[in-house]
Design an enzyme around this catalytic site. Structure first.
Site, short mmCIF file in Angstrom:
data_model
loop_
_atom_site.label_atom_id
_atom_site.label_comp_id
_atom_site.label_asym_id
_atom_site.label_seq_id
_atom_site.Cartn_x
_atom_site.Cartn_y
_atom_site.Cartn_z
N ASP A 66 -57.77 -9.09 6.84
CA ASP A 66 -56.92 -9.97 6.05
C ASP A 66 -56.11 -9.13 5.07
OD1 ASP A 66 -59.02 -11.39 3.40
OD2 ASP A 66 -59.06 -9.41 4.29
N TYR A 68 -54.31 -7.23 1.87
CA TYR A 68 -54.81 -6.70 0.60
C TYR A 68 -54.75 -7.81 -0.45
CZ TYR A 68 -54.05 -1.99 2.59
OH TYR A 68 -54.08 -0.87 3.36
N PHE A 79 -52.46 -2.86 6.67
CA PHE A 79 -52.68 -1.51 6.14
C PHE A 79 -51.52 -0.99 5.28
CE2 PHE A 79 -55.49 -1.54 9.92
CZ PHE A 79 -56.70 -1.29 9.29
N HIS A 191 -63.62 1.25 11.87
CA HIS A 191 -62.58 0.93 10.89
C HIS A 191 -62.35 2.14 9.98
CE1 HIS A 191 -60.57 -1.18 7.56
NE2 HIS A 191 -60.27 -2.10 8.46
#
Length: 227
Positions: A66, A68, A79, A191
């Protein structure tokens, strides 16, 4: 909720955008605003991934979770943060892997828009979030919408590289990709967050992606970000 996406995405998602759950998402966000909840990214940037990377240009998909949840960070590309905002830890680790993989010196900023313009779709599973409350908009319908996006991309004959980082992204995309016949390539690993980065480092997904693009006679992505 302004649908600021390219015409090609509007066309590809035309039937999905007519479904009742889309209106339920809109109603939920209106209610959040009425409660004076600060929502990220700003409304005009919620569909940034779909305006920066038109449907017909998608050649790589990066799946995020989801947005930031810190002020000024999210702008609709997973990202990525705007220039002037310090790169978060996961993005710093992405930069470290690019440096190890391709010898590219990390930039001081965290804006990944140049990747988007080259055909890298940076898609979060959930497109909005409350300020300071990660995963606060999980379950309102966004996952159904982004599942539909992955499914539509999966149906393309033109091959795509899917970069799946972390269990959430792997499960989401593989649930769709594994049940259909397709020409796409799936590269998966841990991740890039500090909690799992040691298993992310060494994946070489950036050089591998370009190797596939060249094999398919497509322009490789220039992963270098200018200051």
């Amino acid at each position: 909720m302004a649908m600021t996406m390219s015409k090609s995405w509007h066309a590809a998602l035309s039937e999905e955008l007519k479904k009742p759950y889309i209106n339920e998402i809109k109603k939920f966000l209106v209610k959040e605003n009425a409660l004076n909840q600060e929502i990220f990214p700003p409304e005009e940037e919620v569909f940034n991934a779909f305006s920066k990377t038109p449907f017909e240009k998608v050649k790589i998909v990066i799946m995020g979770q989801d947005p930031y949840h810190g002020k000024g960070q999210a702008h609709g590309l997973c990202f990525s943060v705007k220039k002037g905002i310090a790169p978060p830890p996961s993005l710093k680790n992405i930069y470290k892997e690019i440096q190890k993989d391709l010898g590219i010196t990390p930039p001081t900023h965290g804006c990944l828009e140049p990747w988007a313009s080259q055909g890298v779709l940076m898609l979060n599973a959930t497109l909005t979030v409350r300020s300071g409350q990660p995963k606060s908009h999980y379950g309102i319908g966004w996952e159904r919408f982004t599942d539909a996006v992955v499914e539509i991309l999966c149906q393309k004959e033109d091959p795509i590289v899917f970069l799946l980082w972390g269990r959430s992204a792997i499960d989401k995309a593989r649930n769709i990709l594994d049940r259909t016949s397709h020409n796409h390539v799936i590269l998966s690993c841990a991740h890039p967050s500090p909690f799992s980065a040691t298993k992310f480092f060494g994946c070489k997904h950036f050089s591998k992606s370009n190797e596939y693009l060249v094999k398919w006679k497509k322009e490789p992505v220039n992963w270098k970000l200018e200051e």
